[in-house]
Scaffold this motif. Structure first.
Motif, PDB file in Angstrom:
ATOM      1  N   PHE A  60       0.832  -1.210   0.000  1.00  0.00           N
ATOM      2  CA  PHE A  60       0.000   0.000   0.000  1.00  0.00           C
ATOM      3  C   PHE A  60       0.862   1.254   0.000  1.00  0.00           C
ATOM      4  CE2 PHE A  60      -3.363  -2.727   2.215  1.00  0.00           C
ATOM      5  CZ  PHE A  60      -3.981  -2.982   1.005  1.00  0.00           C
ATOM      6  N   LEU A  80       2.362  -8.619  -3.572  1.00  0.00           N
ATOM      7  CA  LEU A  80       1.084  -9.269  -3.221  1.00  0.00           C
ATOM      8  C   LEU A  80       1.069 -10.724  -3.678  1.00  0.00           C
ATOM      9  CD1 LEU A  80      -1.209  -6.211  -3.899  1.00  0.00           C
ATOM     10  CD2 LEU A  80      -0.614  -7.256  -1.707  1.00  0.00           C
ATOM     11  N   ILE A 109      -6.177 -14.078  -4.107  1.00  0.00           N
ATOM     12  CA  ILE A 109      -5.114 -13.052  -4.194  1.00  0.00           C
ATOM     13  C   ILE A 109      -3.998 -13.554  -5.095  1.00  0.00           C
ATOM     14  CG2 ILE A 109      -3.303 -11.912  -2.857  1.00  0.00           C
ATOM     15  CD1 ILE A 109      -5.183 -11.767  -0.516  1.00  0.00           C
ATOM     16  N   ILE A 155      -5.249 -13.737  -8.847  1.00  0.00           N
ATOM     17  CA  ILE A 155      -5.442 -12.466  -9.577  1.00  0.00           C
ATOM     18  C   ILE A 155      -4.096 -11.778  -9.775  1.00  0.00           C
ATOM     19  CG2 ILE A 155      -6.554 -10.215  -9.483  1.00  0.00           C
ATOM     20  CD1 ILE A 155      -8.869 -11.474  -8.075  1.00  0.00           C
ATOM     21  N   VAL A 208      -7.495  -7.798  -2.588  1.00  0.00           N
ATOM     22  CA  VAL A 208      -7.958  -8.244  -3.921  1.00  0.00           C
ATOM     23  C   VAL A 208      -8.376  -7.045  -4.752  1.00  0.00           C
ATOM     24  CG1 VAL A 208      -9.845  -9.454  -5.092  1.00  0.00           C
ATOM     25  CG2 VAL A 208      -8.623 -10.561  -3.233  1.00  0.00           C
ATOM     26  N   LEU A 209      -9.123  -6.138  -4.112  1.00  0.00           N
ATOM     27  CA  LEU A 209      -9.585  -4.978  -4.890  1.00  0.00           C
ATOM     28  C   LEU A 209      -8.391  -4.113  -5.287  1.00  0.00           C
ATOM     29  CD1 LEU A 209     -12.417  -4.478  -5.684  1.00  0.00           C
ATOM     30  CD2 LEU A 209     -12.588  -2.714  -3.953  1.00  0.00           C
ATOM     31  N   PHE A 210      -7.428  -3.988  -4.353  1.00  0.00           N
ATOM     32  CA  PHE A 210      -6.220  -3.203  -4.659  1.00  0.00           C
ATOM     33  C   PHE A 210      -5.490  -3.805  -5.848  1.00  0.00           C
ATOM     34  CE2 PHE A 210      -2.911  -0.288  -3.727  1.00  0.00           C
ATOM     35  CZ  PHE A 210      -1.705  -0.948  -3.873  1.00  0.00           C
ATOM     36  N   ALA A 214      -6.831  -5.635  -8.162  1.00  0.00           N
ATOM     37  CA  ALA A 214      -7.637  -5.412  -9.378  1.00  0.00           C
ATOM     38  C   ALA A 214      -7.321  -4.036  -9.951  1.00  0.00           C
ATOM     39  CB  ALA A 214      -9.121  -5.531  -9.031  1.00  0.00           C
ATOM     40  N   VAL A 222     -17.050  -9.033  -4.221  1.00  0.00           N
ATOM     41  CA  VAL A 222     -15.992  -8.097  -4.641  1.00  0.00           C
ATOM     42  C   VAL A 222     -14.898  -8.840  -5.404  1.00  0.00           C
ATOM     43  CG1 VAL A 222     -14.308  -6.446  -3.779  1.00  0.00           C
ATOM     44  CG2 VAL A 222     -16.524  -6.615  -2.703  1.00  0.00           C
ATOM     45  N   ILE A 223     -14.618 -10.091  -4.964  1.00  0.00           N
ATOM     46  CA  ILE A 223     -13.601 -10.865  -5.710  1.00  0.00           C
ATOM     47  C   ILE A 223     -14.103 -11.082  -7.136  1.00  0.00           C
ATOM     48  CG2 ILE A 223     -12.606 -13.167  -5.886  1.00  0.00           C
ATOM     49  CD1 ILE A 223     -12.308 -13.243  -2.890  1.00  0.00           C
ATOM     50  N   ALA A 281     -13.575  -8.028  -9.075  1.00  0.00           N
ATOM     51  CA  ALA A 281     -12.140  -7.810  -9.350  1.00  0.00           C
ATOM     52  C   ALA A 281     -11.708  -8.697 -10.519  1.00  0.00           C
ATOM     53  CB  ALA A 281     -11.335  -8.141  -8.097  1.00  0.00           C
ATOM     54  N   THR A 282     -12.095  -9.995 -10.454  1.00  0.00           N
ATOM     55  CA  THR A 282     -11.679 -10.900 -11.553  1.00  0.00           C
ATOM     56  C   THR A 282     -12.255 -10.397 -12.878  1.00  0.00           C
ATOM     57  OG1 THR A 282     -12.302 -12.506  -9.866  1.00  0.00           O
ATOM     58  CG2 THR A 282     -11.357 -13.353 -11.883  1.00  0.00           C
ATOM     59  N   ALA A 333     -13.107  -7.379 -13.771  1.00  0.00           N
ATOM     60  CA  ALA A 333     -12.424  -6.150 -14.251  1.00  0.00           C
ATOM     61  C   ALA A 333     -11.079  -6.526 -14.855  1.00  0.00           C
ATOM     62  CB  ALA A 333     -12.210  -5.198 -13.066  1.00  0.00           C
ATOM     63  N   MET A 334     -10.326  -7.393 -14.161  1.00  0.00           N
ATOM     64  CA  MET A 334      -9.003  -7.815 -14.692  1.00  0.00           C
ATOM     65  C   MET A 334      -9.181  -8.492 -16.043  1.00  0.00           C
ATOM     66  SD  MET A 334      -5.799  -8.114 -14.013  1.00  0.00           S
ATOM     67  CE  MET A 334      -5.721  -7.856 -12.242  1.00  0.00           C
TER      68      MET A 334
END
Lengths: 621, 496, 94, 238, 118
Positions: free
Chosen positions: B18, B117, B140, B143, D73-75, D77, E85-86, E89-90, E92-93
């Motif tokens: 962060f 990450l 995590i 992605i 996860v959002l970060f 993304a 939210v996951i 996120a997936t 959007a990626m």
């Protein structure tokens, strides 16, 4: 014995070659490397000879605990015998290498295979056997990799298939017995075969896998394909060790399955008998016989000196396998003796070919000729090697071949004995071809300035020539040594005469007769016929002058008629069969890759759906 | 400094990730130094955790928020987790140094964030003691892996990422259905409590739930039909990221698979799952080895070889005996070391010589001797030559699988490793004895030291494997021995 | 006649219908709207399942944002699915 | 012809998988009370976390790690989308200006949507909805501005650091918990300081849940609008 | 082999998952696949919530009227908050990868996007 304390004997023999090899590779300066290498090869010979009495009476054992496994090594009379032969040829190789190859790379990997062979001979449990087996294979492979990729890959694939089948067999033995040590594994296996805990098929697969593993290294016929390439495309002085001792590792493997693991007797007994012979050993005998015949025929027809020697080496090891297969006292004794003599004369042959190639740079027979005057000492060594290989009395070769004949005849195996006679006749044929093509006859003009072989190579040759003569004249010495670990019923009357139930061989009298005969022939030659000295080149040829391209000496295709007679059989070659097999697997690999990883994400998600379907079908049913 | 400070393992990479947007302005090089510093710190924390776990012998249970396990989420850092978190941190540290030369595409700050990450995801997957938390950390890792695979912004990279996303998405959705089923029937998400209740669940539900969990994780752990995305992702990702993929991202998936499978060892239909896993593992080894045979691109070839070794580890883990699991863990350690070395050297050649095709490798012995030497040692180790480290674990895996009656599978695996020997030795031959164009390339010092360190590590394990074998043994029992796992976790009596 | 269960049936049927349409429509924009519709109906179902938090999140993120993101992606690529006639068998071009 | 074969095969496979999953689900009958850990949460949520909304208490306090993972996860993304769609120079390429109604409406509504979003995540521990829906609502506010105006771009120099700061804030709160209460993500406001225990059910209660939810709300808002911005701006080809 | 009678919500969730997987297996366009994936994720979230529902109980907001006995299971709702939210996120990626693919390949038909193969 006080010079080398007992605890250091085994580790010194085992690891000094590798350590010095690495040092030679690191300090890659001209003379330092040679000295380090020779020391590395000398240490095992000296240590073993010092430990002779201790090893031949009792045993010296040594364990390395690497946590994952306990590697257990034992030096008893059997392993001392093999290790000493290996060490002897090793020191000869070291001398040879110091003149033929100027590279740290060769020293590192030749001495690594030296350590591997020593480890194989001294190992007492399967994992250390497998470890040193792989080390030996890898060392020898790297020597060949440098010179020819295709041959080296062929050699590596075959020997790795052998090694991995051995690992499978070890796994299967461990699965049933729970131990990896020879002795304990054999006891429990014996008990299990008795109580029926192990099915016959299981035992047969173990036997087949061991046969495959050791057959590859010993070069039994269907698996001998790698030998000409691996022996030929190599530094010749290293090949003396490669073919002299590494093939003995394969033979040693057979001995492990036959004798060291008594329980495997159980396998042989469990496999029933065939015409009164144990099927297992019968199979081995016939494998040896086929190897002898096929290899000798192929050897006779070769045009290249290295290929000839390679096939002849495969044939000679076939003798040993055959003798082990005959499986009675005299034959096994003969096999052990032949291990010694083959290592000596084959090592000598390869060193001679190293000298020839080093000095003339040629390898095909048609380029050689008339080198007897130019390289007299090497010629003398070649004579000893030729006599020994052909099995002519004063040399060690005769004694061991004679014992094998005796054994085969006693064991009532006429056909097998027949193949031995055929094999030795062919052996004589290709040895004459070698003698004639290289040493006698008309010398091509470009070989006129050939000098004698360098000193270290000559030293190496003498190291291997002396035992040939010594054990030729005094076979009793060797047989007394062999009787210490196998109860062969060959009685040793004295150091020069040995007798089997059907006959005795008095080496001393034979040698005396030979010397007398030679003396007479020499006298006649000098005083009798007033022989004129004729220049080799001016032989009379019905009027037209003898020129380079039309010379009298038939070096090329010496055995052309034999080749024509055999061309029906020569069509089928194992080599081409394996090539096709290799290409087949590569095409299959391509098909599989193109088919499965075809880049289309949809088919990939179909794979996922199929796996879900399998789970579902299992769940629903 | 009580055990709870082990939560720094998760907190440190997070807070430093962060922090990166704030130091965006300092430019690429500074960020890479920052990245190396953070991975070094993480390695320090991991070493401290490793020391405490292995000296006290008891696992560290990090209780997030102070709540005891079934109520709160607990990080179970046992023998395996402590060992592997250290491997993750070390490999990331090496790859951070490697990123200096190899990653030049533009938004380096975003690369640093994703790098950290990815390390966090793998650490979390290994350490967590809660199946939904395992899902979150798996997401995590996935992605970040998608983003890093597509990082080079070339056509191939985007294509590889697309395949990984579609397959990974399906896998994780089914994993979530599995969690829904397991939670629906037991009422708890904590692994230790699940192990206790495993016997009492309705058999059909546990059969379906467990197969879905295994399916979801098998996509991540690259078992046979589900690993179609892996070769492309390994080839297209930046070089340090590929090394991280093969060194620990796949291992985390494999560990989670083994942990979940052995958790439910009392459940019905358990042995079928093991049989299916053994078959899939053998097919992985077979298919990956044969596909690598005639590869023109060395990086893709080593990717296939890494997949086949992962298949070997999966075989060892799913053999079902304590010895098998221990051998599998030992192979994980060896494979991590060897593959990091291989991908490091191949990547470095790719950067310096431009491209990882086989023609760039011919004559490498004279062009880049140190890298060629390291690559040769790595290749020989991967083939399983004695005196190198993979030899020991491969022998143990074969013996363990034969002991459990899988002789045919061991035969197929050995045949496949013959094929592996062929293509690796072809590479060695082209490297040392192939023709070269005469330009000698200077090699960078830091990467040379890393390569030498890894080579020495390989030889050390190869010559004297005892210390590493004891590590692997204790880590293996940590996975296999579920009753000890339940005993170590301080479960609160929350039952009905 | 405000029976709650028949409302559930209607909404579930609408949801499945819009899901099938979202998959089948050739016009990607319509498919995006279909996806948002599925998300909206799911949000209503969450509400009926006594999960208000999840309903709000699903509505805010599921329907609004993921729908918007898909539409932006369509803006930057192409609108209509190029469903040209199926070339010779997917089996054959394996 | 082949596509019909493929579709029917797909349908058959999916039906079998569906039947299998249905059999699995039949073992988990709908609507039964199988709560184990859930019962513990419902009984002690008020005492241990001071929040009325059990879901938000679980999300932030009991299962804090999940939400930490969630925020990461959002970060990832937003960083990933940023990294993938990164171009040296980017500019809005929208061509049609929003209609008058849209432009004036969005200008007027923007502050109210923001306020509504902040309301959602500040009252996370009381009313349904927490950081995520609140953040999403803020992002929709910016989305509407993107719709309305052709050249509007979110202030990058403000949003990226804010995003990093909010994330760091969250981890810092957890680390303070580690320092004070010797457990990572320990609710030091509620457990040690016993702050706001009196006015349960009103704003200043619920331990550090509102603090964390504000941070999460800001973070989610900035991240999602960051994603929208990366998508809507394209490369400037000189 | 009796047809399992599952609740309405389970049926809805399951059919969403199946329709999504059908879309992935059959459709050629990459965006269509990503939309199907998103539908699968919504279906799974619905399934997770319906597992936690207890008939006759209300939302887990423990205001005055609702005690621990009257509330639905809160854990699945906490899980789904993260899962949604996951999912976004997936998606959007994935969409940004699809955009890059379109720029580089000029097509979104997955049959043509096959440079990495073999």
């Amino acid at each position: 014995m006080t010079l080398v304390p007992e605890a250091y004997v085994v580790p010194l023999t085992l690891f000094s070659p590798l350590v010095f090899g690495v040092l030679a590779w690191l300090f890659d300066r001209d003379w330092i490397r040679e000295i380090l290498g020779v020391i590395g090869a000398a240490v095992p010979v000296t240590v073993l000879s010092l430990a002779y009495e201790k090893a031949s009476s009792g045993t010296i054992s040594y364990t390395i605990d690497t946590g994952v496994f306990k590697l257990h090594f034992v030096l008893n009379s059997l392993s001392w015998y093999f290790a000493f032969i290996g060490a002897l040829v090793g020191i000869a190789m070291a001398f040879g290498l110091s003149s033929t190859s100027r590279r740290g790379y060769d020293w590192l990997f030749s001495l690594m295979s030296f350590t591997g062979v020593m480890g194989v001979f001294l190992a007492r449990d399967f994992v250390s056997l497998f470890l040193f087996w792989e080390l030996m294979t890898f060392g020898s492979f790297m020597m060949v990799l440098r010179r020819n990729r295709h041959e080296s890959l062929k050699y590596f694939v075959l020997s790795v298939i052998g090694a991995y089948s051995m690992l499978l067999a070890i796994g299967m033995v461990y699965a049933k017995t729970g131990t990896l040590d020879y002795a304990m594994a054999s006891q429990t296996l014996l008990l299990l075969t008795k109580m029926g805990g192990v099915s016959k098929a299981y035992v047969d697969t173990i036997f087949a896998l061991f046969l495959l593993a050791f057959g590859v290294k010993a070069g039994v016929v269907p698996l001998h394909v790698w030998a000409p390439g691996a022996y030929g495309e190599n530094d010749q002085s290293y090949t003396s060790f490669f073919s002299g001792v590494l093939s003995k590792a394969g033979v040693y493997g057979f001995i492990i399955t036959l004798f060291v693991m008594p329980s495997l007797y159980g396998i042989y007994f469990a496999m029933g008998t065939f015409h009164g012979h144990l099927t297992g050993t019968y199979l081995i005998a016939w494998a040896g016989a086929v190897t002898v015949v096929v290899a000798s025929f192929l050897a006779v027809l070769q045009e290249d000196i290295r290929k000839l020697l390679a096939y002849s080496s495969v044939g000679q090891v076939g003798y040993i396998i055959l003798a082990l297969g005959v499986f009675n006292g005299v034959a096994v004794g003969g096999a052990m003796f032949h291990v010694l003599s083959h290592a000596m004369f084959k090592g000598l042959f390869w060193l001679i070919s190293a000298a020839l190639i080093l000095r003339t740079g040629k390898t095909r027979f048609e380029d050689f000729g008339g080198l007897a005057e130019k390289m007299p000492v090497t010629f003398a060594m070649a004579l000893i090697a030729v006599l020994s290989l052909a099995g002519i009395p004063p040399m060690a070769g005769f004694a061991s071949k004679w014992l094998i004949y005796e054994g085969a005849i006693q064991a009532h195996m006429p056909l097998v004995a027949g193949t031995i006679f055929l094999g030795s006749a062919l052996a004589f044929a290709y040895v004459v071809r070698f003698l004639y093509a290289v040493w006698f006859g008309q010398r091509p003009s470009d070989l006129d300035d050939v000098r004698e072989a360098p000193l270290p190579l000559l030293v190496g040759m003498t190291i291997l020539a002396i035992p040939n003569i010594v054990f030729g004249i005094a076979p009793g010495l060797a047989v007394r040594l062999i009787n210490r670990f196998f109860n062969t019923n060959i009685t040793v009357n004295s150091y020069y005469s040995i007798s089997t139930p059907t006959g005795t061989y008095n080496a001393l009298s034979v040698t005396l007769v030979l010397i007398v005969g030679l003396a007479i022939a020499g006298l006649i030659y000098i005083y009798g016929a007033n022989a004129r000295k004729i220049k080799v080149t001016n032989t009379y040829q019905s009027g037209n002058p003898v020129t380079e391209e039309y010379n009298l000496v038939i070096r090329r295709n010496f055995y052309r008629p034999l080749a024509e007679a055999l061309d029906f059989w020569l069509k089928y070659s194992w080599d081409r069969f394996y090539e096709r097999l290799a290409n087949l697997t590569e095409d299959f690999a391509d098909w599989l890759r193109e088919g499965f990883y075809n880049g289309n994400v949809q088919s990939y998600s179909w794979y996922l759906a199929i796996i879900l379907l399998i789970l579902a079908i299992w769940g629903v049913l | 400094m009580n055990g709870q400070y082990a939560s720094l393992l998760v907190a440190l990479p997070l807070i430093s990730a962060f922090f990166v947007p704030l130091i965006k302005g300092l430019g690429g090089r500074a960020i890479k130094y920052y990245l190396t510093l953070i991975t070094a710190l993480q390695a320090g924390v991991a070493a401290w955790v490793f020391k405490t776990v292995y000296t006290t012998g008891k696992p560290i249970i990090v209780m997030a928020g102070g709540w005891r396990p079934p109520v709160g989420i607990d990080l179970y850092i046992g023998h395996f987790a402590a060992l592997f978190v250290l491997i993750v941190a070390l490999v990331s540290f090496f790859m951070a140094i490697f990123s200096f030369d190899s990653v030049s595409t533009e938004p380096t700050d975003k690369y640093a964030m994703l790098f950290l990450l990815l390390m966090l995801g793998a650490t979390g997957m290994i350490a967590t003691g809660d199946i939904f938390n395992l899902f979150v950390f798996m997401e995590i890792t996935s992605i970040t892996a998608y983003a890093l695979t597509a990082y080079n912004k070339t056509g191939e990279a985007a294509e590889a990422a697309m395949k990984y996303i579609v397959l990974g998405g399906i896998g994780s959705s089914f994993f979530l259905i599995g969690i829904a089923l397991i939670y629906g029937s037991t009422g708890t998400l904590n692994m230790a409590q699940l192990a206790q209740l495993a016997g009492s669940i309705n058999p059909t539900v546990i059969k379906v739930g467990l197969s879905l969990l295994v399916f979801g994780l098998a996509v991540e752990a690259e078992l046979f039909p589900l690993n179609a995305w892996a070769p492309d992702a390994y080839q297209a990702a930046p070089h340090p990221v590929t090394a991280m993929f093969s060194a620990f991202v796949v291992k985390a998936g494999l560990y989670a698979l083994a942990r979940l499978v052995y958790l439910f060892s009392h459940a019905a239909g358990w042995d079928f799952i093991l049989k299916l896993l053994v078959i899939m593992a053998t097919l992985t080894v077979f298919a990956a080895e044969f596909s690598a045979l005639r590869q023109r691109d060395v990086k893709r070839m080593i990717a296939y070889s890494s997949i086949s070794q992962v298949g070997l580890i999966a075989l060892a883990l799913s053999v079902g005996s304590q010895l098998g699991v221990q051998a599998g863990v030992f192979h994980m350690i060896n494979h991590a070391v060897v593959k990091t070395l291989l991908f490091l050297t191949v990547g470095y050649v790719g950067v310096k010589v431009g491209g990882t095709g086989i023609e760039n490798f011919s004559g490498l012995g004279r062009k880049m001797p140190l890298t060629a030497f390291a690559l040769t040692v790595g290749a020989l180790a991967a083939v399983g030559i004695p005196l190198f480290n993979i030899f020991w674990s491969k022998v143990w895996i074969i013996i363990a699988s034969i002991e459990q009656g899988y002789a045919w599978e061991a035969g197929v695996v050995l045949a496949a490793s013959v094929v592996e020997a062929v293509y690796y030795l072809r590479l060695i031959h082209t490297m040392w004895f192939g023709g070269w164009d005469g330009i000698r390339i200077r090699e960078s010092l830091p990467l040379g030291t890393i390569a030498l360190f890894l080579v020495l590590l390989i030889l050390a394990i190869g010559v004297y494997p005892n210390p590493f074998w004891t590590l692997a043994k204790s880590a293996g029992t940590d996975i296999f021995n579920v009753s000890r796992y339940i005993a170590n976790v301080p479960l609160m009596g929350v039952g009905p | 006649m405000n029976c709650i269960p028949c409302a559930e049936y209607i909404i579930v049927a609408l949801m499945i219908g819009s899901a099938i349409l979202a998959v089948e429509w050739r016009d990607l924009l319509a498919a995006a709207v279909g996806m948002a519709a599925v998300s909206l109906f799911a949000s209503i179902l969450f509400f009926l399942l006594q999960a208000p938090d999840v309903a709000m999140t699903e509505a805010a993120i599921g329907a609004a944002l993921s729908g918007a993101v898909v539409i932006f992606a369509i803006k930057r690529t192409q609108r209509f699915e190029t469903e040209e006639e199926e070339r010779p068998g997917w089996w054959i071009r394996w | 012809m082949v596509s019909v074969l493929k579709r029917s095969l797909a349908i058959i496979t999916l039906l079998i998988i569906g039947y299998w999953l249905a059999q699995g689900l039949a073992g988990v009958p709908f609507g039964q009370d199988r709560m184990l850990v859930g019962k513990y949460y419902l009984e002690n949520v008020k005492a241990q976390t001071g929040a009325v909304n059990a879901v938000t208490a679980i999300v932030v306090n009991y299962r804090g790690f999940d939400t930490l993972g969630e925020v990461t996860v959002l970060f990832i993304a937003s960083t990933g989308v940023g990294a993938l769609l990164w171009r040296r120079k980017k500019k809005r390429t929208a061509k049609t200006e929003g209609s008058v109604v849209l432009r004036t409406g969005s200008e007027l509504l923007f502050p109210f949507i923001l306020m509504f979003g902040t309301y959602i995540f500040i009252h996370g521990h009381l009313t349904p909805g927490g950081g995520f829906p609140g953040g999403a609502t803020i992002a929709t506010a910016f989305l509407i501005l993107y719709m309305a105006f052709v050249d509007y771009e979110i202030p990058h120099r403000l949003f990226e650091p804010l995003e990093g700061l909010a994330g760091m804030g969250y981890v810092l709160v957890g680390l303070i918990g580690l320092a004070i209460g010797s457990y990572f993500l320990f609710d030091w406001i509620w457990q040690t300081w016993h702050w706001g225990a009196a006015n349960l059910g009103r704003l200043f209660s619920g331990g550090f849940i509102p603090v964390i939810y504000t941070l999460i709300g800001l973070k989610v808002g900035t991240e999602l609008s960051g994603i929208v911005d990366s998508m809507l701006t394209e490369e400037v080809r000189e | 082999m009796s047809v399992p009678h599952i609740g309405l919500y389970y049926f809805g969730a399951l059919s969403l998952v199946l329709v999504g997987i059908y879309g992935v297996l059959v459709k050629k366009n990459l965006l269509k696949i990503l939309i199907s994936l998103s539908i699968v994720e919504t279906g799974v979230n619905l399934l997770l919530i319906s597992v936690g529902y207890i008939t006759g109980r209300s939302a887990p907001i423990l205001s005055e009227g609702i005690g621990p006995k009257q509330a639905v299971d809160p854990i699945p709702q906490a899980l789904v908050l993260t899962a949604i939210v996951i999912g976004v996120a997936t998606t959007a990626m994935a969409l940004s990868v699809a955009i890059t693919l379109y720029e580089k390949y000029g097509t979104l038909n997955i049959e043509e996007i096959r440079r990495l193969r073999g």
